[in-house]
Write a protein that holds these residues in place. Structure first.
Motif, PDB file in Angstrom:
ATOM      1  N   ASP A 229       0.798  -1.216   0.000  1.00 34.12           N
ATOM      2  CA  ASP A 229       0.000   0.000   0.000  1.00 34.12           C
ATOM      3  C   ASP A 229       0.835   1.272   0.000  1.00 34.12           C
ATOM      4  OD1 ASP A 229       0.847  -0.818   2.522  1.00 34.12           O
ATOM      5  OD2 ASP A 229      -0.822   0.130   3.580  1.00 34.12           O
ATOM      6  N   ALA A 230       0.334   2.265  -0.728  1.00 35.09           N
ATOM      7  CA  ALA A 230       0.861   3.629  -0.706  1.00 35.09           C
ATOM      8  C   ALA A 230      -0.352   4.544  -0.715  1.00 35.09           C
ATOM      9  CB  ALA A 230       1.749   3.894  -1.920  1.00 35.09           C
ATOM     10  N   LEU A 231      -0.429   5.464   0.240  1.00 31.22           N
ATOM     11  CA  LEU A 231      -1.658   6.249   0.386  1.00 31.22           C
ATOM     12  C   LEU A 231      -1.360   7.598   1.022  1.00 31.22           C
ATOM     13  CD1 LEU A 231      -2.250   5.901   3.664  1.00 31.22           C
ATOM     14  CD2 LEU A 231      -3.119   3.684   2.937  1.00 31.22           C
ATOM     15  N   ILE A 232      -2.415   8.348   1.226  1.00 33.93           N
ATOM     16  CA  ILE A 232      -2.326   9.621   1.937  1.00 33.93           C
ATOM     17  C   ILE A 232      -3.049   9.500   3.271  1.00 33.93           C
ATOM     18  CG2 ILE A 232      -2.945  12.061   1.950  1.00 33.93           C
ATOM     19  CD1 ILE A 232      -0.737  11.489  -0.003  1.00 33.93           C
ATOM     20  N   ASP A 233      -2.303   9.726   4.349  1.00 33.98           N
ATOM     21  CA  ASP A 233      -2.892   9.810   5.683  1.00 33.98           C
ATOM     22  C   ASP A 233      -3.327  11.245   5.947  1.00 33.98           C
ATOM     23  OD1 ASP A 233      -2.554   7.159   6.649  1.00 33.98           O
ATOM     24  OD2 ASP A 233      -0.436   7.555   7.059  1.00 33.98           O
ATOM     25  N   PHE A 234      -4.508  11.414   6.508  1.00 33.84           N
ATOM     26  CA  PHE A 234      -4.917  12.720   7.026  1.00 33.84           C
ATOM     27  C   PHE A 234      -4.776  12.658   8.541  1.00 33.84           C
ATOM     28  CE2 PHE A 234      -6.525  12.989   2.812  1.00 33.84           C
ATOM     29  CZ  PHE A 234      -6.507  14.339   2.503  1.00 33.84           C
ATOM     30  N   LEU A 235      -3.794  13.391   9.058  1.00 39.11           N
ATOM     31  CA  LEU A 235      -3.414  13.283  10.461  1.00 39.11           C
ATOM     32  C   LEU A 235      -4.005  14.419  11.287  1.00 39.11           C
ATOM     33  CD1 LEU A 235       0.366  12.441   9.910  1.00 39.11           C
ATOM     34  CD2 LEU A 235      -1.558  10.863  10.153  1.00 39.11           C
TER      35      LEU A 235
ATOM     36  N   ALA B 213      -6.633   7.767   3.964  1.00 37.18           N
ATOM     37  CA  ALA B 213      -6.852   7.216   5.306  1.00 37.18           C
ATOM     38  C   ALA B 213      -6.909   8.366   6.302  1.00 37.18           C
ATOM     39  CB  ALA B 213      -5.731   6.247   5.683  1.00 37.18           C
ATOM     40  N   PHE B 214      -7.944   8.356   7.131  1.00 33.71           N
ATOM     41  CA  PHE B 214      -8.118   9.405   8.125  1.00 33.71           C
ATOM     42  C   PHE B 214      -7.796   8.830   9.499  1.00 33.71           C
ATOM     43  CE2 PHE B 214     -10.382  10.666   4.431  1.00 33.71           C
ATOM     44  CZ  PHE B 214     -10.281  12.045   4.384  1.00 33.71           C
ATOM     45  N   ALA B 215      -6.810   9.435  10.147  1.00 38.69           N
ATOM     46  CA  ALA B 215      -6.260   8.876  11.385  1.00 38.69           C
ATOM     47  C   ALA B 215      -6.860   9.546  12.618  1.00 38.69           C
ATOM     48  CB  ALA B 215      -4.744   9.046  11.403  1.00 38.69           C
ATOM     49  N   ARG B 216      -7.010   8.729  13.653  1.00 36.74           N
ATOM     50  CA  ARG B 216      -7.455   9.217  14.956  1.00 36.74           C
ATOM     51  C   ARG B 216      -6.613   8.526  16.023  1.00 36.74           C
ATOM     52  NH1 ARG B 216     -11.585   7.529  18.703  1.00 36.74           N
ATOM     53  NH2 ARG B 216     -12.353   9.288  19.947  1.00 36.74           N
ATOM     54  N   VAL B 217      -5.913   9.304  16.820  1.00 37.90           N
ATOM     55  CA  VAL B 217      -5.026   8.755  17.837  1.00 37.90           C
ATOM     56  C   VAL B 217      -5.794   8.575  19.138  1.00 37.90           C
ATOM     57  CG1 VAL B 217      -2.896   9.094  19.146  1.00 37.90           C
ATOM     58  CG2 VAL B 217      -3.027   9.851  16.761  1.00 37.90           C
ATOM     59  N   THR B 218      -5.759   7.342  19.652  1.00 36.46           N
ATOM     60  CA  THR B 218      -6.398   7.034  20.936  1.00 36.46           C
ATOM     61  C   THR B 218      -5.373   6.352  21.822  1.00 36.46           C
ATOM     62  OG1 THR B 218      -7.225   4.928  20.070  1.00 36.46           O
ATOM     63  CG2 THR B 218      -8.702   6.810  19.931  1.00 36.46           C
ATOM     64  N   GLY B 219      -4.919   7.036  22.831  1.00 40.74           N
ATOM     65  CA  GLY B 219      -3.888   6.490  23.702  1.00 40.74           C
ATOM     66  C   GLY B 219      -2.590   6.299  22.938  1.00 40.74           C
ATOM     67  N   THR B 220      -2.077   5.069  22.918  1.00 38.94           N
ATOM     68  CA  THR B 220      -0.839   4.789  22.194  1.00 38.94           C
ATOM     69  C   THR B 220      -1.102   4.143  20.839  1.00 38.94           C
ATOM     70  OG1 THR B 220      -0.636   2.618  23.254  1.00 38.94           O
ATOM     71  CG2 THR B 220       0.452   4.473  24.353  1.00 38.94           C
ATOM     72  N   GLU B 221      -2.369   4.029  20.456  1.00 35.39           N
ATOM     73  CA  GLU B 221      -2.705   3.410  19.182  1.00 35.39           C
ATOM     74  C   GLU B 221      -3.337   4.442  18.243  1.00 35.39           C
ATOM     75  OE1 GLU B 221      -2.057   0.322  18.078  1.00 35.39           O
ATOM     76  OE2 GLU B 221      -0.955  -0.012  19.941  1.00 35.39           O
ATOM     77  N   THR B 222      -3.136   4.197  16.947  1.00 31.04           N
ATOM     78  CA  THR B 222      -3.741   5.042  15.926  1.00 31.04           C
ATOM     79  C   THR B 222      -4.765   4.229  15.159  1.00 31.04           C
ATOM     80  OG1 THR B 222      -1.669   6.271  15.691  1.00 31.04           O
ATOM     81  CG2 THR B 222      -3.311   6.539  13.961  1.00 31.04           C
ATOM     82  N   GLN B 223      -5.992   4.731  15.085  1.00 29.85           N
ATOM     83  CA  GLN B 223      -7.057   4.069  14.344  1.00 29.85           C
ATOM     84  C   GLN B 223      -7.296   4.807  13.034  1.00 29.85           C
ATOM     85  OE1 GLN B 223     -10.273   4.174  17.181  1.00 29.85           O
ATOM     86  NE2 GLN B 223      -9.504   2.397  18.321  1.00 29.85           N
ATOM     87  N   TYR B 224      -7.686   4.054  12.001  1.00 32.17           N
ATOM     88  CA  TYR B 224      -7.831   4.651  10.676  1.00 32.17           C
ATOM     89  C   TYR B 224      -9.200   4.356  10.081  1.00 32.17           C
ATOM     90  CZ  TYR B 224      -2.733   5.162  10.683  1.00 32.17           C
ATOM     91  OH  TYR B 224      -1.441   5.507  10.995  1.00 32.17           O
ATOM     92  N   ALA B 225      -9.716   5.326   9.335  1.00 33.06           N
ATOM     93  CA  ALA B 225     -10.866   5.108   8.457  1.00 33.06           C
ATOM     94  C   ALA B 225     -10.340   5.201   7.030  1.00 33.06           C
ATOM     95  CB  ALA B 225     -11.942   6.170   8.704  1.00 33.06           C
ATOM     96  N   PHE B 226     -10.503   4.122   6.251  1.00 27.26           N
ATOM     97  CA  PHE B 226      -9.916   4.042   4.915  1.00 27.26           C
ATOM     98  C   PHE B 226     -10.963   4.301   3.832  1.00 27.26           C
ATOM     99  CE2 PHE B 226      -7.018   1.527   7.488  1.00 27.26           C
ATOM    100  CZ  PHE B 226      -5.775   1.901   7.006  1.00 27.26           C
TER     101      PHE B 226
END
Length: 312
Positions: A7-13, A85-98
């Motif tokens: 995979d190669a993509l754009i993360d929205f951080l 991919a839209f990222a959401r940081v929760t604690g020490t993990e990052t969750q993504y909506a693709f």
């Protein structure tokens, strides 16, 4: 050359505007592209295999890879849109909506005879490309052709929100594990695939089916490795001020493969004969590079010149 396929993509951080409002900032990402960039920045000839869009986001991806000296001769450019991919940081993990329907990555096709395998030491794969049927089938065809010639590395890098049939996905990951020489996964991935099974038990099962090396990363608790002959290894992670953990696992993977390359142990038979001391050195280096990545925002693995003296 080392190759990373996937995979190669754009993360929205997550970010903040000047007046303090929440915002999202685009950044180049994708686990397999991150790993290619991480290896190239550590001064090992590296190429990327996969689909990259010709749209604006695809140009960002290609420019970012080229600026890190990643060879894109084996990448496929197409007018399909880039994965987002839209990222959401929760604690020490990052969750993504693709957002990955009909994208350049999703439409990548393996072209036989595209790569002279005698010039390749290792091929890495994993992540979102292996979730959908087409991507998994194309990747397996690639591995089937490459397996006789090069070392195969796998990081499932599970994305549960993309999985529609967990049992089928787990069976697929086990099939990919059996084709691999090196299997690395995070503790979160392990829990998703194997629930509360003891690490050592599952590592032993995997080692009996194909891989020579199984590694589990545990965030700030370091990493554990199991090898057919070198035995069990445990290494600590340096204590750092964490900005975020995005890309840390990818940086670990890249650094581990680079370390094995530098030690002359990445070739399949040489990997089978690695010593406990060499494996400890490789995993320690990978932990240091992952920790460094956590000190700055986004998937931004270190360059060799940025690492403190004595890191290697």
């Amino acid at each position: 050359m080392l190759l990373s396929c996937g995979d190669a993509l754009i993360d929205f951080l997550p970010s903040k505007t000047g007046d303090g409002r929440e915002a999202l900032s685009p950044a180049v990402g994708g686990s397999c592209l991150n790993i290619a960039i991480g290896m190239a920045r550590l001064d090992v000839p590296t190429g990327f295999v996969g689909g990259i869009s010709t749209d604006t986001f695809g140009s960002m991806i290609a420019d970012h890879a080229t600026n890190s000296a990643v060879d894109l001769r084996y990448a496929t450019r197409s007018d399909h849109q880039a994965t987002l991919a839209f990222a959401r940081v929760t604690g020490t993990e990052t969750q993504y909506a693709f957002y990955d329907a009909d994208t350049a990555s999703r439409n990548w096709v393996y072209r036989r005879d595209m790569i002279a395998f005698e010039n390749i030491e290792c091929i890495h794969t994993g992540s979102t490309t292996l979730v959908n049927d087409k991507g998994a089938a194309e990747t397996m065809a690639f591995i089937d052709d490459a397996k006789a010639h090069v070392t195969i590395s796998l990081d499932p890098n599970c994305r549960p929100n993309l999985v529609t049939n967990k049992d089928a996905y787990r069976a697929r990951m086990l099939a990919f594990c059996r084709t691999a020489d090196i299997v690395k996964m995070s503790d979160v991935d392990f829990a998703y695939l194997f629930c509360d099974e003891p690490y050592a038990d599952r590592a032993a099962a995997l080692l009996s089916e194909g891989p020579s090396l199984v590694v589990i990363t545990r965030g700030n608790n370091g990493a554990c490795g199991w090898h057919r002959h070198a035995g069990a290894i445990e290494v600590d992670s340096p204590v750092v001020k964490v900005v975020d953990t995005i890309g840390a696992g990818d940086s670990f993977q890249a650094a581990m493969l680079v370390a094995l390359h530098r030690l002359g142990r990445i070739e399949r038979q040489r990997l089978r004969d690695i010593t406990a001391a060499e494996l400890t050195r490789a995993l320690s280096f990978a932990c240091k590079c992952a920790a460094f990545t956590c000190t700055r925002a986004g998937a931004d693995p270190p360059r060799s010149r940025e690492l403190p003296a004595g890191t290697w």
